[in-house]
Design an enzyme around this catalytic site. Structure first.
Site, short mmCIF file in Angstrom:
data_model
loop_
_atom_site.label_atom_id
_atom_site.label_comp_id
_atom_site.label_asym_id
_atom_site.label_seq_id
_atom_site.Cartn_x
_atom_site.Cartn_y
_atom_site.Cartn_z
N TYR A 95 87.35 -20.37 0.73
CA TYR A 95 87.39 -19.98 -0.70
C TYR A 95 88.36 -20.86 -1.49
CZ TYR A 95 87.84 -16.57 -4.61
OH TYR A 95 87.85 -15.95 -5.83
N LYS A 121 87.37 -23.21 -4.59
CA LYS A 121 87.94 -22.99 -5.92
C LYS A 121 88.72 -24.22 -6.41
CE LYS A 121 86.42 -18.89 -6.90
NZ LYS A 121 85.23 -18.81 -7.77
P1 NAP Z 1 82.37 -9.37 -7.67
O1 NAP Z 1 82.73 -8.07 -8.29
O2 NAP Z 1 82.22 -9.46 -6.19
O3 NAP Z 1 81.04 -9.90 -8.39
C1 NAP Z 1 80.45 -11.10 -8.00
C2 NAP Z 1 78.98 -11.05 -8.36
O4 NAP Z 1 78.38 -12.31 -7.95
C3 NAP Z 1 78.23 -9.94 -7.63
O5 NAP Z 1 77.43 -9.22 -8.53
C4 NAP Z 1 77.39 -10.70 -6.62
O6 NAP Z 1 76.16 -10.11 -6.31
C5 NAP Z 1 77.14 -12.01 -7.36
N1 NAP Z 1 76.69 -13.04 -6.45
C6 NAP Z 1 77.13 -13.32 -5.19
N2 NAP Z 1 76.44 -14.32 -4.64
C7 NAP Z 1 75.53 -14.71 -5.57
C8 NAP Z 1 74.52 -15.69 -5.59
N3 NAP Z 1 74.28 -16.49 -4.53
N4 NAP Z 1 73.74 -15.83 -6.70
C9 NAP Z 1 73.95 -15.02 -7.76
N5 NAP Z 1 74.90 -14.07 -7.80
C10 NAP Z 1 75.68 -13.91 -6.72
O7 NAP Z 1 83.44 -10.52 -8.07
P2 NAP Z 1 84.50 -10.65 -9.27
O8 NAP Z 1 85.79 -10.14 -8.78
O9 NAP Z 1 83.92 -10.13 -10.54
O10 NAP Z 1 84.64 -12.25 -9.31
C11 NAP Z 1 83.87 -13.07 -10.19
C12 NAP Z 1 84.31 -14.52 -10.02
O11 NAP Z 1 85.71 -14.62 -10.27
C13 NAP Z 1 84.08 -15.06 -8.61
O12 NAP Z 1 83.71 -16.42 -8.69
C14 NAP Z 1 85.43 -14.91 -7.99
O13 NAP Z 1 85.60 -15.81 -6.92
C15 NAP Z 1 86.35 -15.20 -9.15
N6 NAP Z 1 87.71 -14.66 -9.01
C16 NAP Z 1 87.92 -13.32 -8.87
C17 NAP Z 1 89.22 -12.85 -8.73
C18 NAP Z 1 89.54 -11.39 -8.58
O14 NAP Z 1 90.72 -11.06 -8.39
N7 NAP Z 1 88.58 -10.48 -8.65
C19 NAP Z 1 90.30 -13.75 -8.74
C20 NAP Z 1 90.04 -15.10 -8.87
C21 NAP Z 1 88.73 -15.55 -9.02
P3 NAP Z 1 76.00 -9.11 -5.03
O15 NAP Z 1 76.74 -7.90 -5.40
O16 NAP Z 1 74.52 -8.89 -4.91
O17 NAP Z 1 76.61 -9.85 -3.87
#
Ligand code: NAP
Length: 251
Positions: free
Chosen positions: A152, A156
């Site tokens: 990851y 990133k």
């Molecule tokens: P999340 O709640 O897990 O949501 C991610 C979404 O992406 C889910 O709906 C998932 O669908 C979808 N997804 C996964 N694989 C996919 C694919 N191949 N094609 C299309 N959609 C796909 O994550 P989040 O926390 O909102 O994070 C959003 C972004 O911010 C990510 O890139 C994450 O790495 C980044 N981020 C998050 C955090 C944090 O603290 N939360 C911190 C830094 C960066 P499914 O449910 O069907 O798998």
């Protein structure tokens, strides 16, 4: 109000993507709510429509270039030329390096890196034609290194290089490319991490907040607000940047 554009937000069925889709709609844009499962996008589309906006649900695996081409063509047909792209879809497959499988590595690279490549390649054709574009990539504070996240953190960090290269290549077409590196945001992704390490999510949040200068964890709306800034018509001179949205300094 600024010009109405068509935005695609990937991974928008929940979490940061959902908040971003709602925010871009509130900013006056039409929004394609894209996620793996089209039916999971329906509640977000309904929420946007209930608030007076326009949106469609699009099922697509961003790591599959054929599905991406079809999805982007569909957005163009149903909403118009997609000139705002938020590459937000993401997964985690955490493990220490000696336990991380090749599958864990490939899955994370495919969604974050190939996914952003596929989506950007498909959308830039419309952006360059329209002489306007906004690309926003979701990086992470993990880009600076994070135990258990060799895959990851690499993806990133890679997205930051991708962001800057797109800024250089596409700038002359009125396209900006920027990244956001969130810290701890309260979503299902961080809930899954808490579960993996065996800590109740509320305690996990309290522990994280204690380490953050503004003394709270982030909410999806904190990231959506930064996306909104990058996508603003008036942000056209901001390109190739990474904003750490983490409640304090990181880099
Ligand atoms: P999340 O709640 O897990 O949501 C991610 C979404 O992406 C889910 O709906 C998932 O669908 C979808 N997804 C996964 N694989 C996919 C694919 N191949 N094609 C299309 N959609 C796909 O994550 P989040 O926390 O909102 O994070 C959003 C972004 O911010 C990510 O890139 C994450 O790495 C980044 N981020 C998050 C955090 C944090 O603290 N939360 C911190 C830094 C960066 P499914 O449910 O069907 O798998």
């Amino acid at each position: 109000m600024s010009t109405q554009r068509v935005a695609i937000v990937t991974g928008a069925a929940r979490g940061i993507g959902k908040a971003t889709a709602l925010r871009l709609s509130a900013d006056g844009h039409k929004v394609a709510v894209l996620d793996l499962d089209e039916s999971a996008c329906a509640p977000v589309v309904e929420e946007i429509k209930a608030a007076g906006g326009e949106a469609i649900a699009v099922g697509c695996d961003v790591s599959n270039s054929e599905q991406v081409a079809a999805a982007v063509a569909r957005v163009n047909d149903e909403l118009g030329a997609p000139v705002i792209l938020v590459n937000n879809a993401g997964i985690i497959r955490d493990n220490l390096i000696f336990k991380m499988t090749e599958g864990d590595w490939d899955a994370v690279m495919n969604v974050h890196l190939k996914g952003a490549f596929n989506m950007t390649k498909a959308c830039q054709a419309f952006m360059t034609q329209e002489k306007f574009g906004r690309i926003v990539n979701l990086s992470s504070t993990s880009a600076l290194g994070n135990r258990g996240q060799a895959n990851y953190s690499t993806a990133k960090a890679g997205l930051q290089g991708f962001t800057k290269t797109m800024a250089i290549e596409l700038g002359k077409f009125g396209v900006t490319s920027n990244a956001i590196a969130p810290g701890f945001i309260q979503t299902e992704m961080t809930a899954a991490t808490a579960e993996r390490v065996g800590v109740p999510f509320d305690d996990f949040i309290k522990g994280a907040a204690a380490q953050i200068p503004v003394t709270r964890v982030g909410q999806p709306e904190d990231i959506a607000n930064t996306v909104s800034f990058y996508c603003d018509e008036r942000s056209g001179f901001v390109s190739g940047q990474v904003i750490y949205v983490a409640g304090g300094p990181k880099d």
